[in-house]
Design a protein around this motif. Structure first.
Motif, PDB file in Angstrom:
ATOM      1  N   ASN A  90     -22.996  -2.767  37.981  1.00 21.35           N
ATOM      2  CA  ASN A  90     -23.504  -2.088  39.184  1.00 21.35           C
ATOM      3  C   ASN A  90     -24.879  -1.438  38.997  1.00 21.35           C
ATOM      4  O   ASN A  90     -25.457  -0.909  39.954  1.00 21.35           O
ATOM      5  CB  ASN A  90     -22.483  -1.045  39.687  1.00 21.35           C
ATOM      6  N   ALA A  91     -25.389  -1.464  37.751  1.00 24.60           N
ATOM      7  CA  ALA A  91     -26.612  -0.694  37.459  1.00 24.60           C
ATOM      8  C   ALA A  91     -27.828  -1.175  38.245  1.00 24.60           C
ATOM      9  O   ALA A  91     -28.596  -0.359  38.771  1.00 24.60           O
ATOM     10  CB  ALA A  91     -26.909  -0.751  35.970  1.00 24.60           C
ATOM     11  N   LYS A  92     -27.978  -2.482  38.372  1.00 24.25           N
ATOM     12  CA  LYS A  92     -29.209  -3.001  38.981  1.00 24.25           C
ATOM     13  C   LYS A  92     -29.324  -2.557  40.437  1.00 24.25           C
ATOM     14  O   LYS A  92     -30.388  -2.117  40.890  1.00 24.25           O
ATOM     15  CB  LYS A  92     -29.252  -4.525  38.865  1.00 24.25           C
ATOM     16  N   GLU A  93     -28.214  -2.650  41.136  1.00 24.74           N
ATOM     17  CA  GLU A  93     -28.247  -2.287  42.554  1.00 24.74           C
ATOM     18  C   GLU A  93     -28.471  -0.786  42.731  1.00 24.74           C
ATOM     19  O   GLU A  93     -29.217  -0.356  43.624  1.00 24.74           O
ATOM     20  CB  GLU A  93     -26.941  -2.711  43.235  1.00 24.74           C
ATOM     21  N   LEU A  94     -27.839   0.003  41.874  1.00 22.92           N
ATOM     22  CA  LEU A  94     -28.020   1.460  41.968  1.00 22.92           C
ATOM     23  C   LEU A  94     -29.460   1.842  41.638  1.00 22.92           C
ATOM     24  O   LEU A  94     -30.134   2.532  42.409  1.00 22.92           O
ATOM     25  CB  LEU A  94     -27.047   2.179  41.029  1.00 22.92           C
ATOM     26  N   ILE A  95     -29.951   1.352  40.508  1.00 18.72           N
ATOM     27  CA  ILE A  95     -31.305   1.754  40.081  1.00 18.72           C
ATOM     28  C   ILE A  95     -32.358   1.150  41.019  1.00 18.72           C
ATOM     29  O   ILE A  95     -33.472   1.654  41.117  1.00 18.72           O
ATOM     30  CB  ILE A  95     -31.554   1.388  38.591  1.00 18.72           C
ATOM     31  N   GLY A  96     -31.966   0.107  41.741  1.00 17.84           N
ATOM     32  CA  GLY A  96     -32.882  -0.513  42.711  1.00 17.84           C
ATOM     33  C   GLY A  96     -33.126   0.348  43.947  1.00 17.84           C
ATOM     34  O   GLY A  96     -34.034   0.071  44.737  1.00 17.84           O
ATOM     35  N   GLN A  97     -32.344   1.384  44.146  1.00 18.55           N
ATOM     36  CA  GLN A  97     -32.527   2.244  45.323  1.00 18.55           C
ATOM     37  C   GLN A  97     -33.803   3.090  45.161  1.00 18.55           C
ATOM     38  O   GLN A  97     -34.127   3.515  44.047  1.00 18.55           O
ATOM     39  CB  GLN A  97     -31.317   3.173  45.512  1.00 18.55           C
ATOM     40  N   THR A  98     -34.445   3.342  46.280  1.00 16.52           N
ATOM     41  CA  THR A  98     -35.751   4.031  46.271  1.00 16.52           C
ATOM     42  C   THR A  98     -35.773   5.323  45.457  1.00 16.52           C
ATOM     43  O   THR A  98     -36.731   5.579  44.735  1.00 16.52           O
ATOM     44  CB  THR A  98     -36.130   4.413  47.727  1.00 16.52           C
ATOM     45  N   ASP A  99     -34.745   6.139  45.596  1.00 19.66           N
ATOM     46  CA  ASP A  99     -34.801   7.460  44.959  1.00 19.66           C
ATOM     47  C   ASP A  99     -33.938   7.567  43.707  1.00 19.66           C
ATOM     48  O   ASP A  99     -33.710   8.665  43.207  1.00 19.66           O
ATOM     49  CB  ASP A  99     -34.403   8.534  45.985  1.00 19.66           C
ATOM     50  N   ILE A 100     -33.452   6.440  43.213  1.00 28.10           N
ATOM     51  CA  ILE A 100     -32.652   6.449  41.973  1.00 28.10           C
ATOM     52  C   ILE A 100     -33.535   5.956  40.822  1.00 28.10           C
ATOM     53  O   ILE A 100     -33.976   4.807  40.817  1.00 28.10           O
ATOM     54  CB  ILE A 100     -31.369   5.596  42.119  1.00 28.10           C
ATOM     55  N   ASP A 101     -33.795   6.862  39.880  1.00 24.75           N
ATOM     56  CA  ASP A 101     -34.774   6.576  38.830  1.00 24.75           C
ATOM     57  C   ASP A 101     -34.118   6.366  37.480  1.00 24.75           C
ATOM     58  O   ASP A 101     -34.666   6.787  36.450  1.00 24.75           O
ATOM     59  CB  ASP A 101     -35.776   7.738  38.733  1.00 24.75           C
ATOM     60  N   GLY A 102     -32.939   5.758  37.475  1.00 21.28           N
ATOM     61  CA  GLY A 102     -32.266   5.495  36.217  1.00 21.28           C
ATOM     62  C   GLY A 102     -30.852   6.025  36.235  1.00 21.28           C
ATOM     63  O   GLY A 102     -30.298   6.316  37.306  1.00 21.28           O
ATOM     64  N   GLY A 103     -30.265   6.158  35.048  1.00 19.92           N
ATOM     65  CA  GLY A 103     -28.863   6.554  35.000  1.00 19.92           C
ATOM     66  C   GLY A 103     -28.526   7.435  33.816  1.00 19.92           C
ATOM     67  O   GLY A 103     -29.205   7.398  32.784  1.00 19.92           O
ATOM     68  N   LEU A 104     -27.489   8.229  33.990  1.00 16.13           N
ATOM     69  CA  LEU A 104     -26.875   8.962  32.883  1.00 16.13           C
ATOM     70  C   LEU A 104     -25.512   8.301  32.683  1.00 16.13           C
ATOM     71  O   LEU A 104     -24.649   8.336  33.563  1.00 16.13           O
ATOM     72  CB  LEU A 104     -26.741  10.455  33.223  1.00 16.13           C
ATOM     73  N   ILE A 105     -25.355   7.670  31.525  1.00 19.30           N
ATOM     74  CA  ILE A 105     -24.252   6.742  31.314  1.00 19.30           C
ATOM     75  C   ILE A 105     -23.269   7.299  30.293  1.00 19.30           C
ATOM     76  O   ILE A 105     -23.658   7.599  29.162  1.00 19.30           O
ATOM     77  CB  ILE A 105     -24.788   5.388  30.755  1.00 19.30           C
ATOM     78  N   GLY A 106     -22.020   7.409  30.673  1.00 21.55           N
ATOM     79  CA  GLY A 106     -20.997   7.877  29.748  1.00 21.55           C
ATOM     80  C   GLY A 106     -20.326   6.698  29.060  1.00 21.55           C
ATOM     81  O   GLY A 106     -20.839   6.142  28.094  1.00 21.55           O
ATOM     82  N   GLY A 107     -19.170   6.287  29.597  1.00 23.37           N
ATOM     83  CA  GLY A 107     -18.367   5.225  28.985  1.00 23.37           C
ATOM     84  C   GLY A 107     -19.156   3.997  28.563  1.00 23.37           C
ATOM     85  O   GLY A 107     -18.994   3.496  27.436  1.00 23.37           O
ATOM     86  N   ALA A 108     -20.017   3.507  29.436  1.00 22.40           N
ATOM     87  CA  ALA A 108     -20.750   2.271  29.137  1.00 22.40           C
ATOM     88  C   ALA A 108     -21.874   2.465  28.121  1.00 22.40           C
ATOM     89  O   ALA A 108     -22.539   1.502  27.743  1.00 22.40           O
ATOM     90  CB  ALA A 108     -21.307   1.661  30.434  1.00 22.40           C
ATOM     91  N   SER A 109     -22.073   3.711  27.655  1.00 22.19           N
ATOM     92  CA  SER A 109     -23.115   3.908  26.632  1.00 22.19           C
ATOM     93  C   SER A 109     -22.524   3.843  25.229  1.00 22.19           C
ATOM     94  O   SER A 109     -23.240   3.951  24.237  1.00 22.19           O
ATOM     95  CB  SER A 109     -23.833   5.253  26.829  1.00 22.19           C
ATOM     96  N   LEU A 110     -21.210   3.662  25.142  1.00 24.96           N
ATOM     97  CA  LEU A 110     -20.560   3.673  23.828  1.00 24.96           C
ATOM     98  C   LEU A 110     -20.513   2.293  23.180  1.00 24.96           C
ATOM     99  O   LEU A 110     -20.065   2.156  22.044  1.00 24.96           O
ATOM    100  CB  LEU A 110     -19.141   4.253  23.947  1.00 24.96           C
ATOM    101  N   LYS A 111     -20.961   1.283  23.928  1.00 27.28           N
ATOM    102  CA  LYS A 111     -21.080  -0.057  23.343  1.00 27.28           C
ATOM    103  C   LYS A 111     -22.531  -0.467  23.499  1.00 27.28           C
ATOM    104  O   LYS A 111     -23.056  -0.472  24.632  1.00 27.28           O
ATOM    105  CB  LYS A 111     -20.194  -1.051  24.101  1.00 27.28           C
ATOM    106  N   ALA A 112     -23.180  -0.796  22.388  1.00 23.57           N
ATOM    107  CA  ALA A 112     -24.616  -1.084  22.436  1.00 23.57           C
ATOM    108  C   ALA A 112     -24.936  -2.173  23.457  1.00 23.57           C
ATOM    109  O   ALA A 112     -25.899  -2.041  24.226  1.00 23.57           O
ATOM    110  CB  ALA A 112     -25.116  -1.471  21.046  1.00 23.57           C
TER     111      ALA A 112
END
Ligand code: PGA
Length: 250
Positions: A217-239
């Motif tokens: 889901n990251a591409k669609e979320l970060i693609g929004q005008t005012d979304i400048d990235g993400g703070l990632i919990g679970g999905a940051s635990l696997k490189a």
């Protein structure tokens, strides 16, 4: 244009061995990234090991919290000066788990924000509503209240050089992501709310989305005008997963 930032919040996870493997994978994967900033926030006890691997790379390191005080008799706490001294560029402040499980009020979070900002470390200031608050239609009110506590402490330019993370509490670790439209709507509100104090700061501040963001889901979320990235919990635990989210931010 704002450069997207993807930050991993590892929470209370990992051993020295697993953390070493994870950070090596992130540093390796980050070599081929362009136009996206990357940070990881390990548990305090793993910061030194992580910084040893990220030195000279394009991966920044952050803490998950900081004490309101700078030194002295505060058993178990870590000051922002210590965090900075260990090589951190970021500090997450006001994560909903700190607010809910450890009773951090808007005022305590604002105090932490001030101490971090003053140290020169970049605060990643977290806000967001619970499910009950969303269903009562007070999402914007809650976010405004959390932001206003920082304005009260720091004045109109409070968010200059800082990062905001909008994390709806109901989406954290639940697998329920805000839809891109839901998230964009709150992000736009946050930016407008900051613009009422300082339009220039509002235009420049990175506002991250957090809450079950993942490679799908990251591409669609970060693609929004005012979304400048993400703070990632679970999905940051696997490189691999984390790098896929970082790539979506490019
Ligand atoms: P999650 O956590 O990605 O596991 O939902 C996000 C966060 O708590 O920062």
């Amino acid at each position: 244009m704002r450069t997207p930032l993807v930050a991993g919040n590892w929470k209370m996870n990992g051993s020295r061995e697993s953390v070493k493997e994870l950070i090596n994978g992130v540093v390796e994967g980050a070599k081929s990234l362009n136009g996206v900033e990357v940070a990881v926030c390990p548990s305090t006890i793993h910061i030194a090991d992580v910084v040893a691997v990220t030195a000279g790379s394009n991966v920044a390191v952050g803490s998950q919290d900081a004490c309101t005080e700078l030194k002295g008799a505060f058993t178990g706490e870590t000051s922002i000066d210590m965090i900075k001294d260990m090589g951190c560029q970021y500090a997450i402040i006001g994560h909903s788990e700190r607010r809910t499980l450890y009773g951090e009020s808007d005022e305590i979070v604002a105090e932490k924000f001030s101490v971090v900002k003053k140290s020169g470390v970049t605060p990643i200031f977290c806000i967001g509503e619970t499910l009950e608050e969303r269903e009562s239609g007070i999402t914007e009110e809650v976010c405004a209240r959390q932001i206003d506590a920082v304005f009260t402490a720091e004045g109109d330019n409070a968010f200059e050089g800082s990062v905001i993370a909008y994390e709806p509490v109901w989406a954290i670790g639940t697998g329920k992501t805000a839809s891109p439209e839901q998230a964009q709507s709150v992000h736009a509100f946050i930016r407008q709310h900051i613009a009422k104090r300082n339009a220039d700061v509002a235009e420049k501040v990175q506002i991250l989305y957090g809450g079950s963001m993942n490679p799908a889901n990251a591409k669609e979320l970060i693609g929004q005008t005012d979304i400048d990235g993400g703070l990632i919990g679970g999905a940051s635990l696997k490189a691999d997963d984390f790098m896929a989210v970082c790539q979506a931010g490019q």
